[in-house]
Design a protein around this motif. Structure first.
Motif, PDB file in Angstrom:
ATOM      1  N   GLY A   1       0.810  -1.212   0.000  1.00  0.00           N
ATOM      2  CA  GLY A   1       0.000   0.000   0.000  1.00  0.00           C
ATOM      3  C   GLY A   1       0.839   1.255   0.000  1.00  0.00           C
ATOM      4  O   GLY A   1       0.512   2.245  -0.670  1.00  0.00           O
ATOM      5  N   THR A   2       1.951   1.220   0.748  1.00  0.00           N
ATOM      6  CA  THR A   2       2.830   2.392   0.814  1.00  0.00           C
ATOM      7  C   THR A   2       3.566   2.604  -0.499  1.00  0.00           C
ATOM      8  O   THR A   2       3.665   3.727  -1.002  1.00  0.00           O
ATOM      9  CB  THR A   2       3.848   2.219   1.962  1.00  0.00           C
ATOM     10  OG1 THR A   2       3.142   2.047   3.192  1.00  0.00           O
ATOM     11  CG2 THR A   2       4.748   3.442   2.070  1.00  0.00           C
TER      12      THR A   2
ATOM     13  N   GLY B   1      -7.943   0.621   3.385  1.00  0.00           N
ATOM     14  CA  GLY B   1      -9.375   0.652   3.609  1.00  0.00           C
ATOM     15  C   GLY B   1      -9.839   0.154   4.970  1.00  0.00           C
ATOM     16  O   GLY B   1      -9.057  -0.309   5.803  1.00  0.00           O
TER      17      GLY B   1
ATOM     18  N   ASN C   1      -4.999   2.856  -0.697  1.00  0.00           N
ATOM     19  CA  ASN C   1      -5.503   2.855   0.672  1.00  0.00           C
ATOM     20  C   ASN C   1      -5.966   1.449   1.039  1.00  0.00           C
ATOM     21  O   ASN C   1      -6.722   0.822   0.295  1.00  0.00           O
ATOM     22  CB  ASN C   1      -6.670   3.850   0.795  1.00  0.00           C
ATOM     23  CG  ASN C   1      -7.034   4.121   2.238  1.00  0.00           C
ATOM     24  OD1 ASN C   1      -7.043   3.227   3.062  1.00  0.00           O
ATOM     25  ND2 ASN C   1      -7.344   5.379   2.527  1.00  0.00           N
TER      26      ASN C   1
ATOM     27  N   ARG D   1     -11.837   7.731  10.645  1.00  0.00           N
ATOM     28  CA  ARG D   1     -12.397   7.777   9.294  1.00  0.00           C
ATOM     29  C   ARG D   1     -13.746   8.495   9.283  1.00  0.00           C
ATOM     30  O   ARG D   1     -14.198   8.965   8.261  1.00  0.00           O
ATOM     31  CB  ARG D   1     -12.584   6.363   8.746  1.00  0.00           C
ATOM     32  CG  ARG D   1     -11.294   5.627   8.518  1.00  0.00           C
ATOM     33  CD  ARG D   1     -11.562   4.166   8.105  1.00  0.00           C
ATOM     34  NE  ARG D   1     -10.335   3.444   7.919  1.00  0.00           N
ATOM     35  CZ  ARG D   1      -9.666   3.378   6.776  1.00  0.00           C
ATOM     36  NH1 ARG D   1     -10.154   3.989   5.714  1.00  0.00           N
ATOM     37  NH2 ARG D   1      -8.545   2.706   6.674  1.00  0.00           N
TER      38      ARG D   1
END
Length: 236
Positions: free
Chosen positions: A172-173, A180, A178, A235
């Motif tokens: 992801g990085t 999620g 994302n 979030r």
């Protein structure tokens, strides 16, 4: 020749009298509570040092976040080995101190997001996350303490789960996607399993003089759970 007996300080918790087991549990949870209190105090001090806060936040972008996570994992591994493999109480305390400070540092960006991005609702988010974390932690710990079930079988499952999680975080990085909500939910499940495992270790694995090491293991699982509950609440 007389049979050599295991020194009293080296006895496993399950081999002790009920009074000594209860004393070990009290010491462990007292040190866990002190570790949480120290975490809060260190975090408050860190947030008074603006350059340190800015530095921590700057590490959350791109490959520097991976370096930060890698450094944290090295510190974690070092502290856990020092605490668990040592019967020297001084070294166990040092390991717990190192780990609490490392946790306080890596939490800076997440708490900053909750406190400042959420405005006046920041403290409410933190308190809500703390209550949810402590409630779930208490419930999971009670399952082990009341049933005395050995959850050591979770070791391989947790190891595989954490390696998968690390792989997803790295991907992801590097590729900028994302992970999620469902990743955070999965990590909460993994942290819950870790709490069961660490509490089971406290009941079945540790020696009488390793209450600080047992507290460190519980603290690590507690903070992992807090991280992802707070991430979900952030979030909203």
């Amino acid at each position: 020749m007389e049979e050599m007996q295991q020194p009293q300080s080296q006895l496993f918790i399950q081999d002790l009298t009920s009074e000594k087991r209860a004393a070990f549990y009290r010491k462990t949870y007292t040190h866990l509570a002190l570790a949480v209190l120290l975490f809060v105090l260190v975090e408050m001090v860190f947030f008074q040092i603006e350059p340190l806060v800015n530095f921590a936040i700057s590490l959350t972008q791109g490959w520097t976040w991976l370096l930060m996570l890698g450094g944290f994992m090295l510190v974690t591994n070092y502290a856990e080995k020092m605490a668990v493999e040592n019967h020297d109480t001084t070294k166990q305390y040092l390991a717990l101190l190192i780990y609490v400070i490392a946790e306080a540092f890596i939490f800076i960006p997440l708490i900053f997001m909750a406190m400042y991005a959420a405005g006046e609702g920041g403290f409410h988010i933190l308190s809500q996350a703390a209550i949810m974390t402590l409630s779930l932690f208490t419930g999971l710990s009670a399952i082990v303490l009341l049933t005395k079930k050995n959850f050591s079988f979770l070791s391989s499952i947790l190891t595989i789960g954490f390696f998968i999680a690390i792989g997803l975080i790295v991907a992801g990085t590097l590729f900028g996607f994302n992970l999620g909500l469902w990743f955070s939910v999965g990590m909460i499940a993994l942290a819950s399993g870790s709490i069961l495992y660490q509490t089971s270790n406290m009941v079945h694995k540790y020696n009488e003089d390793q209450y600080v090491g047992a507290a460190l293991g519980l603290f690590a699982s507690l903070m992992l759970l807090f991280w992802y509950i707070l991430s979900i609440l952030n979030r909203n």
